[in-house]
Write an enzyme that holds these catalytic residues in place. Structure first.
Site, PDB file in Angstrom:
ATOM      1  N   MET A 232     -12.274   4.320  -0.634  1.00  0.00           N
ATOM      2  CA  MET A 232     -12.930   4.566   0.655  1.00  0.00           C
ATOM      3  C   MET A 232     -13.592   5.927   0.548  1.00  0.00           C
ATOM      4  O   MET A 232     -13.203   6.903   1.196  1.00  0.00           O
ATOM      5  CB  MET A 232     -11.898   4.480   1.778  1.00  0.00           C
ATOM      6  CG  MET A 232     -11.466   3.053   2.063  1.00  0.00           C
ATOM      7  SD  MET A 232     -10.009   2.917   3.118  1.00  0.00           S
ATOM      8  CE  MET A 232      -8.720   2.977   1.861  1.00  0.00           C
TER       9      MET A 232
ATOM     10  N   MET B  88      -9.129   7.968  -0.183  1.00  0.00           N
ATOM     11  CA  MET B  88      -9.979   8.333   0.950  1.00  0.00           C
ATOM     12  C   MET B  88     -10.501   9.752   0.770  1.00  0.00           C
ATOM     13  O   MET B  88      -9.789  10.622   0.260  1.00  0.00           O
ATOM     14  CB  MET B  88      -9.192   8.244   2.258  1.00  0.00           C
ATOM     15  CG  MET B  88      -8.527   6.908   2.488  1.00  0.00           C
ATOM     16  SD  MET B  88      -7.625   6.872   4.058  1.00  0.00           S
ATOM     17  CE  MET B  88      -6.743   5.324   3.902  1.00  0.00           C
TER      18      MET B  88
ATOM     19  N   MET C  18     -11.553  -5.960   5.441  1.00  0.00           N
ATOM     20  CA  MET C  18     -10.797  -5.006   6.248  1.00  0.00           C
ATOM     21  C   MET C  18     -10.494  -5.629   7.609  1.00  0.00           C
ATOM     22  O   MET C  18     -11.399  -6.075   8.319  1.00  0.00           O
ATOM     23  CB  MET C  18     -11.589  -3.714   6.438  1.00  0.00           C
ATOM     24  CG  MET C  18     -11.870  -2.939   5.148  1.00  0.00           C
ATOM     25  SD  MET C  18     -10.379  -2.439   4.271  1.00  0.00           S
ATOM     26  CE  MET C  18      -9.566  -1.404   5.501  1.00  0.00           C
TER      27      MET C  18
ATOM     28  N   SER D 150       0.842  -1.192   0.000  1.00  0.00           N
ATOM     29  CA  SER D 150       0.000   0.000   0.000  1.00  0.00           C
ATOM     30  C   SER D 150       0.878   1.242   0.000  1.00  0.00           C
ATOM     31  O   SER D 150       1.649   1.470   0.937  1.00  0.00           O
ATOM     32  CB  SER D 150      -0.902   0.010   1.233  1.00  0.00           C
ATOM     33  OG  SER D 150      -1.528   1.287   1.364  1.00  0.00           O
TER      34      SER D 150
ATOM     35  N   HIS E 148      -8.417   1.015  -4.120  1.00  0.00           N
ATOM     36  CA  HIS E 148      -9.399   0.777  -3.055  1.00  0.00           C
ATOM     37  C   HIS E 148     -10.079   2.104  -2.722  1.00  0.00           C
ATOM     38  O   HIS E 148      -9.459   2.994  -2.142  1.00  0.00           O
ATOM     39  CB  HIS E 148      -8.664   0.201  -1.846  1.00  0.00           C
ATOM     40  CG  HIS E 148      -9.529  -0.041  -0.655  1.00  0.00           C
ATOM     41  ND1 HIS E 148      -9.007  -0.357   0.588  1.00  0.00           N
ATOM     42  CD2 HIS E 148     -10.879  -0.009  -0.480  1.00  0.00           C
ATOM     43  CE1 HIS E 148      -9.993  -0.510   1.443  1.00  0.00           C
ATOM     44  NE2 HIS E 148     -11.139  -0.297   0.829  1.00  0.00           N
TER      45      HIS E 148
ATOM     46  N   HIS F 249      -1.157  -1.353  -4.349  1.00  0.00           N
ATOM     47  CA  HIS F 249      -2.451  -1.010  -3.754  1.00  0.00           C
ATOM     48  C   HIS F 249      -2.510   0.495  -3.487  1.00  0.00           C
ATOM     49  O   HIS F 249      -1.616   1.055  -2.840  1.00  0.00           O
ATOM     50  CB  HIS F 249      -2.619  -1.777  -2.434  1.00  0.00           C
ATOM     51  CG  HIS F 249      -3.964  -1.670  -1.810  1.00  0.00           C
ATOM     52  ND1 HIS F 249      -5.034  -2.437  -2.198  1.00  0.00           N
ATOM     53  CD2 HIS F 249      -4.414  -0.878  -0.799  1.00  0.00           C
ATOM     54  CE1 HIS F 249      -6.088  -2.136  -1.451  1.00  0.00           C
ATOM     55  NE2 HIS F 249      -5.744  -1.189  -0.603  1.00  0.00           N
TER      56      HIS F 249
ATOM     57  N   ASP G 175      -6.796  -6.353   4.047  1.00  0.00           N
ATOM     58  CA  ASP G 175      -6.245  -4.997   4.126  1.00  0.00           C
ATOM     59  C   ASP G 175      -6.257  -4.535   5.577  1.00  0.00           C
ATOM     60  O   ASP G 175      -7.322  -4.313   6.154  1.00  0.00           O
ATOM     61  CB  ASP G 175      -7.072  -4.053   3.258  1.00  0.00           C
ATOM     62  CG  ASP G 175      -6.452  -2.672   3.133  1.00  0.00           C
ATOM     63  OD1 ASP G 175      -5.443  -2.399   3.804  1.00  0.00           O
ATOM     64  OD2 ASP G 175      -6.980  -1.852   2.345  1.00  0.00           O
TER      65      ASP G 175
ATOM     66  N   ASP H 161      -4.814   3.457  -1.890  1.00  0.00           N
ATOM     67  CA  ASP H 161      -5.933   3.763  -1.002  1.00  0.00           C
ATOM     68  C   ASP H 161      -6.449   5.175  -1.266  1.00  0.00           C
ATOM     69  O   ASP H 161      -5.730   6.153  -1.053  1.00  0.00           O
ATOM     70  CB  ASP H 161      -5.491   3.658   0.457  1.00  0.00           C
ATOM     71  CG  ASP H 161      -5.265   2.223   0.888  1.00  0.00           C
ATOM     72  OD1 ASP H 161      -6.190   1.409   0.730  1.00  0.00           O
ATOM     73  OD2 ASP H 161      -4.163   1.920   1.372  1.00  0.00           O
TER      74      ASP H 161
END
Length: 227
Positions: A72, A41, A141, A12, A70, A37, A176, A39
């Site tokens: 979020m 957000m 998660m 990540s 991913h 990966h 994750d 992330d």
């Protein structure tokens, strides 16, 4: 992007050097990372704000393999095309992010990406039973989403339930949160095959000194494969 159940390590970049993301992605892949990966957000769905499609587009030339994005964020649907244009290979949306996960997964595949669906620690495996035929990945998660470096939450029962539910479908189970050589065997034994790791990969090294990344990746992989 072919399917197999071999252990895959997905560093990540949230734990990488923000000033050198491109070089960090290249270094991680050169040292054995299977996927990268990313992330995303929004400061709304989770209590943190990171980056969006423009960053993914900037990273794409630096990633030879799978860009695993991913989300979020909420809502998801208005951003799907932008992440497709940015070059995401896998795009994962949270089942908790909106009322229409079925439609969201259809839209992700329709935009040319592999759809993933993520489950927060408090969300049961049963929440994705009716969309299994629409997804290529389920992200479990093992921390509450929003920040890196949190303590691992044991979701072994959920992972096993998902593996049983999946049957012979070609669906990855991704983990994750808090993955390291101690926790990797637990999730691999339960049925996971894609392990996201942040600080456990990027600790001790840098883009200019990437050998520690390789040692960290090998340690996580060996621990998972021993399960």
């Amino acid at each position: 992007m072919s399917f197999d159940r071999a252990i895959k390590i997905a560093p990540s970049i949230l734990a990488a050097d923000f000033a050198a993301f491109g070089a960090e992605c290249e270094a991680a892949e050169a040292q054995g990372a299977d996927w990268i990966h990313v992330d995303v957000m929004d400061g709304h769905f989770v209590p943190n704000l990171t980056f969006g499609p423009a960053m993914c587009k900037a990273l794409r030339p630096h990633i030879k393999g799978v860009m695993d994005v991913h989300l979020m964020i909420a809502p998801v649907d208005p951003s799907i095309d932008a992440f497709a244009e940015a070059g995401a290979d896998v795009l994962t949306a949270h089942v908790e992010a909106g009322p229409h996960i079925h439609r969201t997964l259809q839209a992700i595949r329709g935009a040319g990406m592999r759809p993933g669906v993520a489950l927060n620690p408090g969300t049961p495996a049963e929440a994705v039973r009716d969309v299994l035929d629409l997804t290529d990945l389920i992200c479990v998660m093992t921390v509450n989403p929003g920040f890196g470096g949190q303590k691992f939450i044991d979701m072994g029962d959920k992972i096993r339930a998902l593996r049983d539910m999946i049957g012979d479908r070609e669906i990855h189970i991704e983990i994750d949160g808090g993955v390291d050589p101690k926790t990797a065997p637990l999730v691999a034994a339960a049925g996971a095959d894609v392990l996201v790791a942040g600080s456990a990969v990027f600790k001790g090294g840098s883009a200019a000194n990437p050998e520690p990344y390789g040692a960290n990746i090998r340690a996580i992989r060996a621990a998972a494969e021993s399960a």
